[in-house]
Structure formats: C-alpha cells, structure tokens
Design an enzyme around this catalytic site. Structure first.
Site, PDB file in Angstrom:
ATOM      1  N   GLU A  38      -0.493   1.977  -1.867  1.00 38.03           N
ATOM      2  CA  GLU A  38       0.524   0.930  -1.769  1.00 38.03           C
ATOM      3  C   GLU A  38      -0.217  -0.336  -1.351  1.00 38.03           C
ATOM      4  O   GLU A  38      -0.955  -0.321  -0.369  1.00 38.03           O
ATOM      5  CB  GLU A  38       1.548   1.327  -0.700  1.00 38.03           C
ATOM      6  CG  GLU A  38       2.705   0.356  -0.661  1.00 38.03           C
ATOM      7  CD  GLU A  38       3.723   0.683   0.422  1.00 38.03           C
ATOM      8  OE1 GLU A  38       3.609   1.737   1.072  1.00 38.03           O
ATOM      9  OE2 GLU A  38       4.619  -0.155   0.603  1.00 38.03           O
ATOM     10  N   ARG A 263      -4.603  15.103   5.725  1.00 37.00           N
ATOM     11  CA  ARG A 263      -5.055  13.766   5.987  1.00 37.00           C
ATOM     12  C   ARG A 263      -6.358  13.779   6.796  1.00 37.00           C
ATOM     13  O   ARG A 263      -6.523  14.650   7.654  1.00 37.00           O
ATOM     14  CB  ARG A 263      -4.009  13.168   6.916  1.00 37.00           C
ATOM     15  CG  ARG A 263      -3.555  11.838   6.645  1.00 37.00           C
ATOM     16  CD  ARG A 263      -2.299  11.522   7.424  1.00 37.00           C
ATOM     17  NE  ARG A 263      -1.394  10.947   6.460  1.00 37.00           N
ATOM     18  CZ  ARG A 263      -1.476   9.684   6.051  1.00 37.00           C
ATOM     19  NH1 ARG A 263      -2.332   8.848   6.569  1.00 37.00           N
ATOM     20  NH2 ARG A 263      -0.669   9.248   5.139  1.00 37.00           N
ATOM     21  N   LYS A 273      -2.322   1.876   7.984  1.00 35.84           N
ATOM     22  CA  LYS A 273      -2.389   0.447   7.644  1.00 35.84           C
ATOM     23  C   LYS A 273      -1.506  -0.391   8.554  1.00 35.84           C
ATOM     24  O   LYS A 273      -1.820  -1.533   8.860  1.00 35.84           O
ATOM     25  CB  LYS A 273      -1.974   0.251   6.182  1.00 35.84           C
ATOM     26  CG  LYS A 273      -3.089   0.565   5.201  1.00 35.84           C
ATOM     27  CD  LYS A 273      -2.616   0.388   3.788  1.00 35.84           C
ATOM     28  CE  LYS A 273      -1.977   1.653   3.288  1.00 35.84           C
ATOM     29  NZ  LYS A 273      -1.375   1.573   1.973  1.00 35.84           N
TER      30      LYS A 273
HETATM   31  P1  ATP Z   1      -1.214   4.449   5.709  1.00 33.84           P
HETATM   32  O1  ATP Z   1      -0.274   5.115   6.653  1.00 33.84           O
HETATM   33  O2  ATP Z   1      -2.567   4.282   6.253  1.00 33.84           O
HETATM   34  O3  ATP Z   1      -0.664   3.202   5.143  1.00 33.84           O
HETATM   35  P2  ATP Z   1      -0.442   5.708   3.324  1.00 33.84           P
HETATM   36  O4  ATP Z   1      -0.470   7.147   2.985  1.00 33.84           O
HETATM   37  O5  ATP Z   1       0.877   5.082   3.550  1.00 33.84           O
HETATM   38  O6  ATP Z   1      -1.406   5.496   4.532  1.00 33.84           O
HETATM   39  P3  ATP Z   1      -1.013   4.792   0.712  1.00 33.84           P
HETATM   40  O7  ATP Z   1      -1.498   3.484   0.267  1.00 33.84           O
HETATM   41  O8  ATP Z   1       0.386   5.172   0.385  1.00 33.84           O
HETATM   42  O9  ATP Z   1      -1.212   4.857   2.275  1.00 33.84           O
HETATM   43  O10 ATP Z   1      -2.014   5.954   0.296  1.00 33.84           O
HETATM   44  C1  ATP Z   1      -2.674   6.057  -0.938  1.00 33.84           C
HETATM   45  C2  ATP Z   1      -3.238   7.441  -1.036  1.00 33.84           C
HETATM   46  O11 ATP Z   1      -4.178   7.681   0.001  1.00 33.84           O
HETATM   47  C3  ATP Z   1      -2.151   8.499  -0.871  1.00 33.84           C
HETATM   48  O12 ATP Z   1      -2.344   9.497  -1.839  1.00 33.84           O
HETATM   49  C4  ATP Z   1      -2.354   9.011   0.522  1.00 33.84           C
HETATM   50  O13 ATP Z   1      -1.910  10.331   0.641  1.00 33.84           O
HETATM   51  C5  ATP Z   1      -3.867   8.860   0.700  1.00 33.84           C
HETATM   52  N1  ATP Z   1      -4.208   8.725   2.121  1.00 33.84           N
HETATM   53  C6  ATP Z   1      -3.748   7.807   2.993  1.00 33.84           C
HETATM   54  N2  ATP Z   1      -4.242   8.022   4.218  1.00 33.84           N
HETATM   55  C7  ATP Z   1      -5.058   9.102   4.130  1.00 33.84           C
HETATM   56  C8  ATP Z   1      -5.866   9.839   5.069  1.00 33.84           C
HETATM   57  N3  ATP Z   1      -5.946   9.481   6.347  1.00 33.84           N
HETATM   58  N4  ATP Z   1      -6.569  10.888   4.603  1.00 33.84           N
HETATM   59  C9  ATP Z   1      -6.516  11.243   3.316  1.00 33.84           C
HETATM   60  N5  ATP Z   1      -5.773  10.609   2.389  1.00 33.84           N
HETATM   61  C10 ATP Z   1      -5.042   9.554   2.781  1.00 33.84           C
HETATM   62 MG    MG Z   2       2.387   4.387   2.506  1.00 33.52          MG
END
Ligand code: ATP
Ligand code: MG
Length: 557
Positions: A38, A263, A273
C-alpha cells in the site's frame, strides 16, 4: 490436501513445497506472484522479506512477479511513496514483470459488485459504522442481521449507482456482502465491500467517491492478473474464506490461492509504517531514510547492501508462527558481505596529536599499505607519514591497568603500516587533560622490512596530520529499546537517547574522492558508508554500518 502437505514439509520452505505440489498436480502451469504494497509509507525490512519471498519463488520456477500498488485508501496514499517503493524494489535487485495498480481495476471491481447485487449476494446498508460494530457480535455470540439486508435487488442497484454518483456523504451508506451473520468467522459476517469517501486519489483523481475495501479489492486484483500464489502475512488467515468467496461469487475466471506466512519482527525496532511515519512526522528521525530507521532506504543510507539484505531474508526462512528475530542477525550478514569487498583503511575518530620528535621536520614519506589483508586482489595504496600524526585518544593512557598494551609513558607500540614508536611525554592543557604526545620512532622498525629484533604487544592506527581529511563519524545504537517494553511503555517512550553519536576526526588523504555510498572498513572501528546526503569533499560524513565483531553468534540464536 493442503493440511497434509503442511504437516509433511519443513516450515522453512513450506510455500515452495506447495508450489512444487501445485505444479506436479497441474493446479497451475506456471508460478505468478505479486508484491502488493500500500503506497502509504516507505518500505521496511519486513517488506524486504515479502519481496524476496515473492520474487525468488517465482524466479526459481521461471515464473513472474508483478509489483502491484494496493491503492484503495486515497486518504493515506501518495505518489512520493509509489516512487520510493519502486526504487527500493529495484535496488534490492528485483525486476517486476508488470507494474500494476489496484486502482486500474476500479471499473471492473464496480461491475463485479453489481454482479454480486444482481445475484442477491450484496446489499447497500445504511447502518452507521458504530451500529455495524454493535451488531457484528463477538467470538462467542453471533451477529445481528442488518435491517437493510433484505432490500430488493432493484433498490440495491439504484442505491449503489447513486453511491457512485456522489449522492451521499462519507459514511452514510456502504455496500456489504451478504454472507452469514452467524458465521463463527467474524470476517464472514456481511463484510463491507465498498465505502464512500469523497477524497482525491493520487491516480484516479476525483473519478471515484466510493472505494473498495482491501478484502474485496485484493482477490479481484489477484484474479485479474492471474496470480497463482497470493502470499500474505498470518493476520490474513481468517480472511482466506472471504478471499475464496469473493473469487467464486464474482465469477472470476482464474482462481488464485492465498497462503500465509509469519511476519518478520526484529528486536529493538518498530515495523509498522504507521509508527515509522510517526517517527518521521514528529521529527524524532531525519526522514524515512534516517540510517536508524528499519526502512529499506534507511538501511541503504546506513550502508547495507542488497546482497546482505537478501541473504538475511533467505537465511531467516519462512515461518508459520510469529517470532522476533534478533536485530544482530542483520549485522552478521552485512559483515559477511563487506568482509572481502570493502577496502580497509585507517580513520581516527577521536584524535590525539602525536609529535615524533626524532623524525626530520618537513619530511613526508609514502608508505605502502595493503587494501584488504583477506583479499590480495584489492591491491595496495600509498599513505603519507611524517613528524605529526593523529592517533585515537583511547590508545593512550597515562596510568594504564596491567593488561593495557597501547601507548603509555615509556611504552613502545607498532603504528599499523609504519614504525614502532615509544611515548616519551604527555603534554597537558591547564585543565590537566592530555592534548599532545611526544614520541620517538625507531627507523629500523619500518613495516615490510622484516624487522624482528624485538616484539611489541600493541598495534594502533593513525593518520598523518598535515594531509588528513576532516570527517564526521556517525555512530548508531538502536533507535528504540525493547527493555521496559514489559512495563507497557509505548515505543515513543522507549526511544534511545544515545541512538546517534557524532565524532569529529580524520581519515587518510586518499579518501578525498570517496563518493556517497562508498563503503570502507576502518581499522578497529568497523564498516562505514559515505553518507549519500550529508558528505561533502570538504567535510566527509561516514555512517557506521556495523562494528567489526560481536559476541553474538547467529547460528546459536
Ligand atoms: P505495515 O503495517 O508496516 O504498514 P502492511 O502489511 O500494512 O505493513 P503493506 O504495504 O500492506 O504493509 O504490505 C505489503 C506486503 O508486505 C504485504 O503482502 C504484507 O503482508 C507484507 N509485509 C508487511 N510487513 C511485513 C513483515 N513485517 N514481514 C513480512 N511481510 C510483511
Ligand atoms: Mg497495510
């Protein structure tokens, strides 16, 4: 089938095993994955884990990986983030097959929602967010059906068209899937598919005032792109039935499947983020690429290499249960990567001037120094030596303890790549602080001449004073400390006051052409990166990537 397979295979590569089975059984003909960020912030090391997993999995089976921006929440998203994400994925060393945006599919998603309405599988609901929460039920109690649940197809089609046309205010109505308010899985209790948001989107502008929810947009995007294995993190496990429901009820022509892995979490770090943005917005760090941030851009600026990050992601494996990885693991992989690559030179971080009283005044000689004692191919360089040099303040003690082998009055040490010197006298200022040393050298002890009449126990590094280049050395500690986490302190209350310490010292004159991103091992101090933003030819700035050694053994962690 799936469970049997999961039980059989080791957790470190369970997704790969699924792929192998899928190819064997003919469920899929090729492997197509995607990385779906995102664009609401910069990528962090957790994302690197997901990037490596998706791209390397497809690579291994000669498949494809798309980079798809999951841009369904216009309020938080920005093109700055889109650009930084593209840059980070490329820098990590991956090439996406296609660059896509979920917003490319808004029209199709809308049409599929109309299809759901026509099939009696979706309805427009007028409950407020609050009322929806109240009627959702709990883990032990079923939810209550919405009074709007049995609206006619005609009325739903009319209201949904008017939602799109902008007739209603934010939050006034939503489109919900009609599934089962009594489902033991709360995700299946008539989840929201569309919400109204009169906000400008970074790509579609003002074309839309209704936006699809993640749980609806994601499976449709995956199906449109023909994704075979949609890999996400564990918190989406409960959403998998909704993922499958959406693909089936929207009558998508391809059937991607979702798989979840744990994760990545690191000690002494926050990795969402949202939290990282807070550190940036509140000025606690100097931007998303502050070297103390766990962002890919921060790690890059600190001096991490794509190779080190990829090895790290590969070695920690793909787990099915959440855990926390010691951040020192990361350090292990950058040391390994730079060991044979980085030139080894001398830098004095906290200088103390030394005058070699028996060395001819005005004379400068050039000495040969190897660039990497473990990699001969890196050759040698010439370094100046003269009557005045700088050494580390720490390398002198007026009243040393018994095991101290560096300089003290009357003691002799080896200057790396140069001569033996003996300390004759320490000069102090009016506060009694040592500000200069008077030493003598022995010309017979020149490095490389095979001198072996006597041995010294200590070797120290130095920089010739007249040609030394001033430099800032930025030394880091973790930004956030896990200690006192148990006491319930928020991450903002656990900021380490010593996360950045700056020393002003000197480097060898041959460093004058060092460019942003160049990496060096400074004798005894560790690996450093020339800061790509702050370093200038007049005042070089080095970020310490990692110290040389650690008692931490990743194989035992
Ligand atoms: P954040 O909470 O840091 O914003 P998010 O999952 O909301 O993380 P996205 O941009 O939606 O962030 O994630 C893009 C991809 O990266 C998704 O497939 C998500 O599952 C993966 N991802 C995000 N954080 C991690 C992590 N700590 N370890 C492994 N994969 C991750
Ligand atoms: Mg997200």
């Amino acid at each position: 089938m799936e469970n049997a397979l999961e039980n059989k295979t080791s957790s470190s590569n369970f997704i790969k095993n699924i792929v192998v089975e899928d190819l064997k059984s003919g469920r899929v003909q090729e492997v197509i994955t995607r990385f779906p960020p995102e664009p609401n912030g910069y990528l962090h090391i957790g994302h690197a884990k997901s990037i490596c997993l998706n791209f390397e999995l497809a690579d291994e089976f000669k498949g494809k990986t798309n980079l798809r921006f999951d841009d369904t929440n216009p309020v938080k998203e920005d093109t700055e983030y889109v650009e930084s994400i593209k840059e980070d994925v490329k820098w990590l060393g991956f090439e996406w097959d296609e660059l896509r945006f979920a917003s490319d599919y808004f029209e199709e998603m809308y049409n599929r929602a109309v299809l759901l309405i026509k099939k009696g599988k979706a309805y427009v609901c007028d409950l407020t967010a609050e009322q929806m929460r109240e009627t959702r039920g709990t883990l032990t109690e079923p939810g209550k059906e919405s009074p709007y649940r049995n609206r006619s197809v005609e009325e739903n089609l009319d209201l949904f068209a008017r939602m799109r046309a902008g007739e209603f205010k934010d939050g006034e109505r939503v489109l919900r899937a009609k599934i089962d308010m009594a489902s033991p899985n709360i995700t299946m209790r008539d989840p929201v598919l569309y919400r109204i948001s009169h906000s400008h989107h970074h790509r579609t502008g003002d074309a839309w005032c209704i936006y699809p929810m993640y749980d609806y947009a994601h499976p449709i995007s995956d199906a449109i792109e023909g994704i075979t294995h949609s890999i996400c993190t564990l918190e989406f496990e409960d959403h998998r039935p909704l993922y499958d429901w959406t693909i089936a009820e929207c009558e998508m022509s391809s059937t991607p499947r979702q798989y979840e892995f744990a994760r990545l979490n690191l000690t002494n770090t926050v990795m969402s983020k949202r939290y990282l943005k807070q550190l940036v917005d509140e000025g606690i760090v100097d931007g998303w690429d502050d070297p103390r941030m766990p962002t890919i851009s921060g790690l890059r600026r600190k001096g991490y290499t794509p190779e080190a990050l990829r090895s790290f992601c590969r070695e920690i494996g793909v787990a099915k249960a959440n855990s926390v990885v010691d951040e020192r693991n990361l350090e292990h992989f950058i040391r390994e990567d730079l060991k044979l690559k980085a030139p080894r030179t001398m830098a004095v971080l906290r200088p103390l001037k030394v005058v070699i009283t028996n060395y001819p005044e005005g004379q400068v000689e050039m000495l040969e120094a190897e660039n990497n004692s473990e990699n001969e191919e890196m050759g040698t360089r010439q370094i100046p030596f003269s009557r005045e040099i700088y050494i580390e303040q720490d390398d002198f003690m007026e009243n040393p303890p018994s095991k101290y082998f560096r300089l003290f009055p009357g003691n002799e040490v080896r200057l790396k790549h140069a001569y033996f010197i003996t300390c004759q006298e320490a000069i102090k200022n009016e506060n009694g602080e040592v500000v200069e040393l008077r030493c003598t050298y022995d010309p017979k002890t020149k490095s490389g001449t095979g001198f072996n009449e006597r041995k010294v126990k200590g070797t120290i590094h130095w920089v010739e004073a007249s040609q030394a280049i001033p430099a800032d050395f930025r030394l880091y500690e973790p930004l956030i400390l896990d200690e006192s986490k148990e006491e319930g302190l928020s991450f903002l209350d656990r900021i380490n006051p010593n996360s950045l310490q700056i020393e002003r010292g000197f480097v060898e004159p041959n460093m004058k052409d060092a460019a942003g991103g160049d990496k060096f091992q400074f004798f005894r101090h560790g690996y450093f990166n020339v800061d790509p933003k702050d370093s200038t030819p007049e005042k070089l700035a080095f970020n310490r990537i990692v110290s040389l050694k650690s008692s931490f053994d990743p194989s035992k962690a």
